[in-house]
Motif scaffolding. Sequence first.
Motif, PDB file in Angstrom:
ATOM      1  N   THR A  87      11.056  -8.671   7.492  1.00 37.11           N
ATOM      2  CA  THR A  87      11.510 -10.013   7.134  1.00 37.11           C
ATOM      3  C   THR A  87      12.975 -10.164   7.517  1.00 37.11           C
ATOM      4  OG1 THR A  87       9.954 -10.159   5.280  1.00 37.11           O
ATOM      5  CG2 THR A  87      11.815 -11.672   5.268  1.00 37.11           C
ATOM      6  N   ARG A  88      13.292 -11.286   8.147  1.00 32.34           N
ATOM      7  CA  ARG A  88      14.664 -11.589   8.528  1.00 32.34           C
ATOM      8  C   ARG A  88      15.119 -12.853   7.806  1.00 32.34           C
ATOM      9  NH1 ARG A  88      11.657 -10.763  12.464  1.00 32.34           N
ATOM     10  NH2 ARG A  88      11.516 -12.951  13.010  1.00 32.34           N
ATOM     11  N   ASN A  89      16.318 -12.801   7.276  1.00 31.13           N
ATOM     12  CA  ASN A  89      16.897 -13.961   6.598  1.00 31.13           C
ATOM     13  C   ASN A  89      17.823 -14.705   7.555  1.00 31.13           C
ATOM     14  OD1 ASN A  89      15.661 -13.267   4.143  1.00 31.13           O
ATOM     15  ND2 ASN A  89      17.331 -11.838   3.667  1.00 31.13           N
ATOM     16  N   LYS A  90      17.787 -16.024   7.458  1.00 29.52           N
ATOM     17  CA  LYS A  90      18.682 -16.835   8.278  1.00 29.52           C
ATOM     18  C   LYS A  90      19.144 -18.026   7.449  1.00 29.52           C
ATOM     19  CE  LYS A  90      19.219 -18.866  12.863  1.00 29.52           C
ATOM     20  NZ  LYS A  90      18.586 -19.089  14.188  1.00 29.52           N
TER      21      LYS A  90
ATOM     22  N   ASP B  75       0.468 -12.730  13.543  1.00 30.71           N
ATOM     23  CA  ASP B  75       0.558 -13.046  12.125  1.00 30.71           C
ATOM     24  C   ASP B  75       2.018 -13.178  11.702  1.00 30.71           C
ATOM     25  OD1 ASP B  75      -2.136 -12.885  12.044  1.00 30.71           O
ATOM     26  OD2 ASP B  75      -2.247 -10.894  11.142  1.00 30.71           O
ATOM     27  N   PHE B  76       2.280 -14.138  10.831  1.00 27.18           N
ATOM     28  CA  PHE B  76       3.636 -14.291  10.322  1.00 27.18           C
ATOM     29  C   PHE B  76       3.598 -14.956   8.949  1.00 27.18           C
ATOM     30  CE2 PHE B  76       2.693 -18.194  12.571  1.00 27.18           C
ATOM     31  CZ  PHE B  76       3.238 -19.184  11.771  1.00 27.18           C
ATOM     32  N   LYS B  77       4.679 -14.806   8.217  1.00 28.29           N
ATOM     33  CA  LYS B  77       4.837 -15.448   6.917  1.00 28.29           C
ATOM     34  C   LYS B  77       6.275 -15.920   6.815  1.00 28.29           C
ATOM     35  CE  LYS B  77       4.348 -14.783   1.918  1.00 28.29           C
ATOM     36  NZ  LYS B  77       4.020 -13.829   0.826  1.00 28.29           N
ATOM     37  N   ASP B  78       6.455 -17.241   6.843  1.00 29.88           N
ATOM     38  CA  ASP B  78       7.792 -17.830   6.839  1.00 29.88           C
ATOM     39  C   ASP B  78       7.935 -18.807   5.686  1.00 29.88           C
ATOM     40  OD1 ASP B  78       8.072 -16.459   9.228  1.00 29.88           O
ATOM     41  OD2 ASP B  78       7.687 -18.220  10.466  1.00 29.88           O
ATOM     42  N   ASN B  79       9.148 -19.012   5.258  1.00 31.40           N
ATOM     43  CA  ASN B  79       9.430 -20.101   4.319  1.00 31.40           C
ATOM     44  C   ASN B  79      10.848 -20.595   4.557  1.00 31.40           C
ATOM     45  OD1 ASN B  79      11.361 -18.893   2.227  1.00 31.40           O
ATOM     46  ND2 ASN B  79       9.698 -17.379   2.232  1.00 31.40           N
TER      47      ASN B  79
ATOM     48  N   ASP C 238      18.164 -22.304   4.009  1.00 34.44           N
ATOM     49  CA  ASP C 238      17.917 -20.892   3.728  1.00 34.44           C
ATOM     50  C   ASP C 238      16.490 -20.587   4.163  1.00 34.44           C
ATOM     51  OD1 ASP C 238      18.019 -18.306   2.813  1.00 34.44           O
ATOM     52  OD2 ASP C 238      17.597 -18.838   0.726  1.00 34.44           O
ATOM     53  N   ALA C 239      16.323 -19.767   5.196  1.00 29.75           N
ATOM     54  CA  ALA C 239      15.005 -19.503   5.762  1.00 29.75           C
ATOM     55  C   ALA C 239      14.727 -18.009   5.798  1.00 29.75           C
ATOM     56  CB  ALA C 239      14.912 -20.088   7.171  1.00 29.75           C
ATOM     57  N   LYS C 240      13.438 -17.675   5.731  1.00 31.85           N
ATOM     58  CA  LYS C 240      12.977 -16.295   5.875  1.00 31.85           C
ATOM     59  C   LYS C 240      11.829 -16.282   6.871  1.00 31.85           C
ATOM     60  CE  LYS C 240      14.193 -14.678   1.226  1.00 31.85           C
ATOM     61  NZ  LYS C 240      13.681 -14.065  -0.026  1.00 31.85           N
ATOM     62  N   TYR C 241      11.938 -15.406   7.855  1.00 30.41           N
ATOM     63  CA  TYR C 241      10.908 -15.271   8.882  1.00 30.41           C
ATOM     64  C   TYR C 241      10.353 -13.851   8.812  1.00 30.41           C
ATOM     65  CZ  TYR C 241      13.385 -19.370  10.596  1.00 30.41           C
ATOM     66  OH  TYR C 241      13.988 -20.592  10.698  1.00 30.41           O
ATOM     67  N   GLY C 242       9.058 -13.717   8.611  1.00 37.41           N
ATOM     68  CA  GLY C 242       8.435 -12.412   8.486  1.00 37.41           C
ATOM     69  C   GLY C 242       7.290 -12.230   9.460  1.00 37.41           C
ATOM     70  N   ASN C 243       7.232 -11.050  10.086  1.00 35.27           N
ATOM     71  CA  ASN C 243       6.152 -10.761  11.019  1.00 35.27           C
ATOM     72  C   ASN C 243       6.005  -9.246  11.178  1.00 35.27           C
ATOM     73  OD1 ASN C 243       8.793 -11.364  12.689  1.00 35.27           O
ATOM     74  ND2 ASN C 243       7.609  -9.890  13.901  1.00 35.27           N
TER      75      ASN C 243
ATOM     76  N   PHE D 218       8.270 -22.943  12.588  1.00 33.63           N
ATOM     77  CA  PHE D 218       8.100 -21.534  12.259  1.00 33.63           C
ATOM     78  C   PHE D 218       7.663 -20.719  13.471  1.00 33.63           C
ATOM     79  CE2 PHE D 218       7.233 -22.933   7.673  1.00 33.63           C
ATOM     80  CZ  PHE D 218       8.572 -22.791   7.343  1.00 33.63           C
ATOM     81  N   THR D 219       6.760 -21.258  14.285  1.00 28.81           N
ATOM     82  CA  THR D 219       6.329 -20.503  15.463  1.00 28.81           C
ATOM     83  C   THR D 219       7.426 -20.440  16.513  1.00 28.81           C
ATOM     84  OG1 THR D 219       5.343 -22.506  16.418  1.00 28.81           O
ATOM     85  CG2 THR D 219       3.904 -21.073  15.121  1.00 28.81           C
ATOM     86  N   GLN D 220       8.374 -21.382  16.473  1.00 22.79           N
ATOM     87  CA  GLN D 220       9.474 -21.373  17.427  1.00 22.79           C
ATOM     88  C   GLN D 220      10.531 -20.343  17.060  1.00 22.79           C
ATOM     89  OE1 GLN D 220      10.652 -25.514  17.156  1.00 22.79           O
ATOM     90  NE2 GLN D 220       9.488 -26.039  18.988  1.00 22.79           N
ATOM     91  N   ALA D 221      10.862 -20.237  15.778  1.00 23.12           N
ATOM     92  CA  ALA D 221      11.952 -19.358  15.350  1.00 23.12           C
ATOM     93  C   ALA D 221      11.462 -18.032  14.801  1.00 23.12           C
ATOM     94  CB  ALA D 221      12.802 -20.065  14.290  1.00 23.12           C
ATOM     95  N   GLY D 222      10.166 -17.861  14.604  1.00 22.77           N
ATOM     96  CA  GLY D 222       9.644 -16.617  14.064  1.00 22.77           C
ATOM     97  C   GLY D 222       9.569 -15.521  15.111  1.00 22.77           C
ATOM     98  N   GLY D 223       9.267 -14.304  14.652  1.00 21.31           N
ATOM     99  CA  GLY D 223       9.213 -13.164  15.566  1.00 21.31           C
ATOM    100  C   GLY D 223       7.814 -12.838  16.035  1.00 21.31           C
ATOM    101  N   ASN D 224       6.833 -13.689  15.713  1.00 23.09           N
ATOM    102  CA  ASN D 224       5.466 -13.441  16.170  1.00 23.09           C
ATOM    103  C   ASN D 224       5.413 -13.455  17.691  1.00 23.09           C
ATOM    104  OD1 ASN D 224       6.013 -16.336  15.472  1.00 23.09           O
ATOM    105  ND2 ASN D 224       4.155 -16.645  16.649  1.00 23.09           N
ATOM    106  N   ALA D 225       4.619 -12.557  18.270  1.00 24.98           N
ATOM    107  CA  ALA D 225       4.615 -12.415  19.725  1.00 24.98           C
ATOM    108  C   ALA D 225       3.309 -11.794  20.198  1.00 24.98           C
ATOM    109  CB  ALA D 225       5.796 -11.562  20.177  1.00 24.98           C
ATOM    110  N   GLY D 226       3.062 -11.928  21.502  1.00 21.74           N
ATOM    111  CA  GLY D 226       1.904 -11.318  22.128  1.00 21.74           C
ATOM    112  C   GLY D 226       2.193 -11.004  23.583  1.00 21.74           C
ATOM    113  N   LEU D 227       1.534  -9.974  24.122  1.00 19.42           N
ATOM    114  CA  LEU D 227       1.741  -9.554  25.510  1.00 19.42           C
ATOM    115  C   LEU D 227       0.407  -9.593  26.238  1.00 19.42           C
ATOM    116  CD1 LEU D 227       3.606  -8.390  27.703  1.00 19.42           C
ATOM    117  CD2 LEU D 227       3.025  -6.107  26.851  1.00 19.42           C
ATOM    118  N   ASP D 228       0.357 -10.347  27.339  1.00 19.09           N
ATOM    119  CA  ASP D 228      -0.851 -10.466  28.144  1.00 19.09           C
ATOM    120  C   ASP D 228      -0.618  -9.745  29.470  1.00 19.09           C
ATOM    121  OD1 ASP D 228      -3.132 -11.138  29.477  1.00 19.09           O
ATOM    122  OD2 ASP D 228      -2.858 -13.310  29.362  1.00 19.09           O
ATOM    123  N   THR D 229      -1.334  -8.652  29.677  1.00 19.41           N
ATOM    124  CA  THR D 229      -1.176  -7.866  30.909  1.00 19.41           C
ATOM    125  C   THR D 229      -2.232  -8.207  31.948  1.00 19.41           C
ATOM    126  OG1 THR D 229      -2.522  -6.078  29.973  1.00 19.41           O
ATOM    127  CG2 THR D 229      -0.136  -5.953  29.647  1.00 19.41           C
ATOM    128  N   THR D 230      -3.051  -9.220  31.700  1.00 17.43           N
ATOM    129  CA  THR D 230      -4.138  -9.558  32.627  1.00 17.43           C
ATOM    130  C   THR D 230      -3.737 -10.639  33.622  1.00 17.43           C
ATOM    131  OG1 THR D 230      -5.056 -11.262  31.142  1.00 17.43           O
ATOM    132  CG2 THR D 230      -5.811  -8.985  30.836  1.00 17.43           C
TER     133      THR D 230
END
Length: 404
Positions: free
Chosen positions: A112-115, A60-64, A93-98, A149-161
């Motif tokens: 939230t991170r400002n850039k 999940d993320f919220k960016d603008n 002026d961008a904001k990336y939230g996750n 947004f998906t490239q510069a945002g902090g959204n992430a997932g870990l697959d251990t399988t």
Amino acid sequence: GRQKLVGAAAPNPATFSQSVGPSVQYYKGWFPPAPYADIYAVRNYVRTNFGALGPSLGRDFKDNENVYAGYVMYTGEWDKLGLMTGLRYESTDAKYGNFVTDAASSVSTFVTRNKSYDNLFPTVQLKYTFTPQLQARATYSTGVARPGFTQAGGNAGLDTTTAKFPTFTGGNPNLHATTGDNFDLDVEYYLPGGGILQAGVFDKQFSNYIFQAQRLVSDPVFATAGGKGYFVSYFNESAWARGFEVAMHEKFTFLPALLNLPKWTSGLGLDANATWVDSRFKEYDASISFLGKDQFGHLPGTSHVTWNLAGFYEYQGLNLRLSYEYVGPSLFGLGGDKSLDTIQAKKFNLDWTSSYQFTKNLTGYFNVKNLLDTPLRYCDGDCSRTQQIEYYGLTYEAGVRAKF
């Protein structure tokens, strides 16, 4: 989020009744679709045996993003020399939230991170008119492509399988926007009757070119799996594309007088163009390459050779055109090594378009696309190994356009 079964054994797929899928035949009936599992039975099983599914906070993320711009421009002429130049300023002026989850407490917090960053984009175009029919243009221009947004945002997932190493997939908050310096030189010769001959060369230099890559790294995020895993994210690097192009458009208005032909033959004409492009970027880091070294390739979606050829007829409201297009193979998707890349195969298209203007306000048209029923084909590594092939058949269009 993931949930385990609550008081139930693992399902046996054979226990779900099959349902008949839609009567669709793909690939000319060579590969009929398999029966579909009963989606309602699957849904009821999940509702009965699984607990409440929590949100997937890692995704999940919220960016603008807001971009403010302004420019100045100047044009001038001195005898045969013309100049157009300008400077564009852009402020981003961008904001990336996750959500970020603390590994020790398992508590998730939304951060939230400002850039913010500024860019200047100059443009200079010089035009020299040798004669009214012959002129040359030299252009230097710049531009920007901001990360998604998906490239510069902090959204992430870990697959251990995954089989050998766990895989971390996420955005890169430190990603920079791609900027380009473009150099173009064109020569144009204007023919009687609106025709043109054109030739040009170009060179595009990209800074901070954005690409997705997989790298084998040691990182604390893989602590439960020996400390090592695949890191899949977006990165910046340098890249370039350069080449040349030629084009012509000619309506043979001279035919009746030159060859003593009927007047209606003056509607015949020819359109043609061709582009040759060489490009380069780093596809794979040495840490994951099968060869143990960096691997480079052509830019995604960039064919080495493309060309178009069309014959047309335009006379007294009647317009007919038969167009032939060739697009060379190009990189479609990365596969972990160049030998496993997904390549979109070369493609030939033949299309027919026609129209007739009955009155000033009424025009009828009839078009047929993909006359050769050319398949869309994807390959593994090279086009001796087909990965996927799609047939679309012919597309017919007919109608009337009215203007009031």
